[in-house]
Design an enzyme around this catalytic site. Structure first.
Site, PDB file in Angstrom:
ATOM      1  CE  LYS A   1     128.512  -3.919   5.306  1.00 33.41           C
ATOM      2  NZ  LYS A   1     127.158  -4.290   4.849  1.00 33.41           N
TER       3      LYS A   1
ATOM      4  CG  HIS B   1     119.493   4.954  -6.622  1.00 32.72           C
ATOM      5  ND1 HIS B   1     118.822   5.444  -7.700  1.00 32.72           N
ATOM      6  CD2 HIS B   1     120.744   5.451  -6.699  1.00 32.72           C
ATOM      7  CE1 HIS B   1     119.636   6.227  -8.385  1.00 32.72           C
ATOM      8  NE2 HIS B   1     120.812   6.241  -7.814  1.00 32.72           N
TER       9      HIS B   1
HETATM   10  C1  LIG Z   1     123.371   2.621 -16.736  1.00 35.25           C
HETATM   11  C2  LIG Z   1     121.850   2.671 -16.824  1.00 35.25           C
HETATM   12  C3  LIG Z   1     121.389   1.524 -17.689  1.00 35.25           C
HETATM   13  C4  LIG Z   1     121.271   2.508 -15.408  1.00 35.25           C
HETATM   14  O1  LIG Z   1     119.887   2.689 -15.439  1.00 35.25           O
HETATM   15  P1  LIG Z   1     118.904   2.441 -14.201  1.00 35.25           P
HETATM   16  O2  LIG Z   1     118.546   1.027 -14.074  1.00 35.25           O
HETATM   17  O3  LIG Z   1     117.815   3.415 -14.296  1.00 35.25           O
HETATM   18  O4  LIG Z   1     119.822   2.850 -12.954  1.00 35.25           O
HETATM   19  P2  LIG Z   1     119.695   2.481 -11.397  1.00 35.25           P
HETATM   20  O5  LIG Z   1     118.610   3.281 -10.792  1.00 35.25           O
HETATM   21  O6  LIG Z   1     119.685   1.019 -11.148  1.00 35.25           O
HETATM   22  O7  LIG Z   1     121.113   3.000 -10.860  1.00 35.25           O
HETATM   23  C5  LIG Z   1     121.439   4.319 -10.937  1.00 35.25           C
HETATM   24  C6  LIG Z   1     122.924   4.382 -10.812  1.00 35.25           C
HETATM   25  O8  LIG Z   1     123.532   3.767 -11.951  1.00 35.25           O
HETATM   26  C7  LIG Z   1     124.836   4.301 -12.093  1.00 35.25           C
HETATM   27  N1  LIG Z   1     125.079   4.556 -13.513  1.00 35.25           N
HETATM   28  C8  LIG Z   1     124.539   5.526 -14.280  1.00 35.25           C
HETATM   29  N2  LIG Z   1     125.050   5.461 -15.530  1.00 35.25           N
HETATM   30  C9  LIG Z   1     125.940   4.442 -15.539  1.00 35.25           C
HETATM   31  C10 LIG Z   1     126.806   3.894 -16.528  1.00 35.25           C
HETATM   32  N3  LIG Z   1     126.867   4.386 -17.762  1.00 35.25           N
HETATM   33  N4  LIG Z   1     127.576   2.833 -16.200  1.00 35.25           N
HETATM   34  C11 LIG Z   1     127.551   2.327 -14.947  1.00 35.25           C
HETATM   35  N5  LIG Z   1     126.754   2.818 -13.966  1.00 35.25           N
HETATM   36  C12 LIG Z   1     125.962   3.850 -14.254  1.00 35.25           C
HETATM   37  C13 LIG Z   1     124.892   5.583 -11.270  1.00 35.25           C
HETATM   38  O9  LIG Z   1     125.748   5.349 -10.171  1.00 35.25           O
HETATM   39  C14 LIG Z   1     123.452   5.782 -10.807  1.00 35.25           C
HETATM   40  O10 LIG Z   1     123.324   6.311  -9.516  1.00 35.25           O
HETATM   41  P3  LIG Z   1     123.774   7.819  -9.189  1.00 35.25           P
HETATM   42  O11 LIG Z   1     123.152   8.694 -10.220  1.00 35.25           O
HETATM   43  O12 LIG Z   1     123.248   8.060  -7.810  1.00 35.25           O
HETATM   44  O13 LIG Z   1     125.283   7.812  -9.242  1.00 35.25           O
HETATM   45  C15 LIG Z   1     121.363   4.003 -17.427  1.00 35.25           C
HETATM   46  O14 LIG Z   1     121.664   5.054 -16.533  1.00 35.25           O
HETATM   47  C16 LIG Z   1     122.020   4.269 -18.785  1.00 35.25           C
HETATM   48  O15 LIG Z   1     121.659   3.706 -19.799  1.00 35.25           O
HETATM   49  N6  LIG Z   1     123.009   5.105 -18.849  1.00 35.25           N
HETATM   50  C17 LIG Z   1     123.760   5.308 -20.109  1.00 35.25           C
HETATM   51  C18 LIG Z   1     124.335   6.636 -20.186  1.00 35.25           C
HETATM   52  C19 LIG Z   1     123.267   7.643 -20.430  1.00 35.25           C
HETATM   53  O16 LIG Z   1     122.398   7.480 -21.249  1.00 35.25           O
HETATM   54  N7  LIG Z   1     123.408   8.723 -19.692  1.00 35.25           N
HETATM   55  C20 LIG Z   1     122.523   9.824 -19.782  1.00 35.25           C
HETATM   56  C21 LIG Z   1     123.313  11.045 -19.463  1.00 35.25           C
HETATM   57  S1  LIG Z   1     122.316  12.430 -19.547  1.00 35.25           S
END
Ligand SMILES: CC(C)(COP(=O)(O)OP(=O)(O)OC[C@H]1O[C@@H](n2cnc3c(N)ncnc32)[C@H](O)[C@@H]1OP(=O)(O)O)[C@@H](O)C(=O)NCCC(=O)NCCS
Length: 126
Positions: free
Chosen positions: A61, A112
């Site tokens: 898109k 998601h």
């Molecule tokens: C980014 C973050 C705030 C998203 O949390 P959330 O609201 O539960 O996430 P959602 O369900 O809306 O979205 C999930 C998607 O976010 C994305 N995502 C995960 N970590 C991310 C990051 N650091 N930056 C950007 N996007 C991120 C991924 O694409 C994930 O989907 P996928 O696993 O299918 O690829 C959370 O994952 C986070 O704090 N991550 C920080 C890194 C971390 O602590 N990682 C742990 C590794 S064990």
């Protein structure tokens, strides 16, 4: 400057049903081995497949292209870095189209729930 944006919403149930029916025939046509490994390790794999499917369609898109216009969904791969941040790795016609349009940056964000998966793609060019 911004070249284009794309957004897509997928019902994970639909993906689940297709996987149940076609399994690897479907998965291998759309997803890379890396994507399949990533999704399979999660409890609800269809959520992650759904997000990746949405990412592929969002990319089309953002380019202004539809399915069947040369870019295959398997040319568009989602990879996650060590922090979980997703990005798109492009090959084949997807890469050709990006180079042809002189696009310099491809941004991707996914979210998601159990039911739905959404992706947004933003393309930049100088
Ligand atoms: C980014 C973050 C705030 C998203 O949390 P959330 O609201 O539960 O996430 P959602 O369900 O809306 O979205 C999930 C998607 O976010 C994305 N995502 C995960 N970590 C991310 C990051 N650091 N930056 C950007 N996007 C991120 C991924 O694409 C994930 O989907 P996928 O696993 O299918 O690829 C959370 O994952 C986070 O704090 N991550 C920080 C890194 C971390 O602590 N990682 C742990 C590794 S064990």
């Amino acid at each position: 400057m911004i070249y284009g944006i794309g957004i897509d919403l997928v019902e994970n149930d639909r993906i689940e049903k297709i996987i149940k029916k076609w399994d690897l025939k479907f998965l291998n046509r759309i997803f890379s081995d890396g994507e399949i490994q990533y999704c399979k390790k999660h409890v609800q794999a269809s959520t992650h497949y759904g997000a990746r499917f949405a990412a592929k369609e969002s990319f089309l898109k953002a380019l202004g292209l539809g399915l069947g216009e040369g870019v295959r969904l398997s040319d568009i791969e989602v990879v996650n870095d060590e922090k979980g941040k997703p990005s798109l790795m492009l090959s084949g016609e997807a890469k050709v189209q990006i180079e042809k349009r002189k696009i310099t940056e491809v941004h991707l964000s996914l979210t998601h729930t159990k039911q739905y998966a959404t992706a947004i793609v933003l393309l930049e060019k100088v």
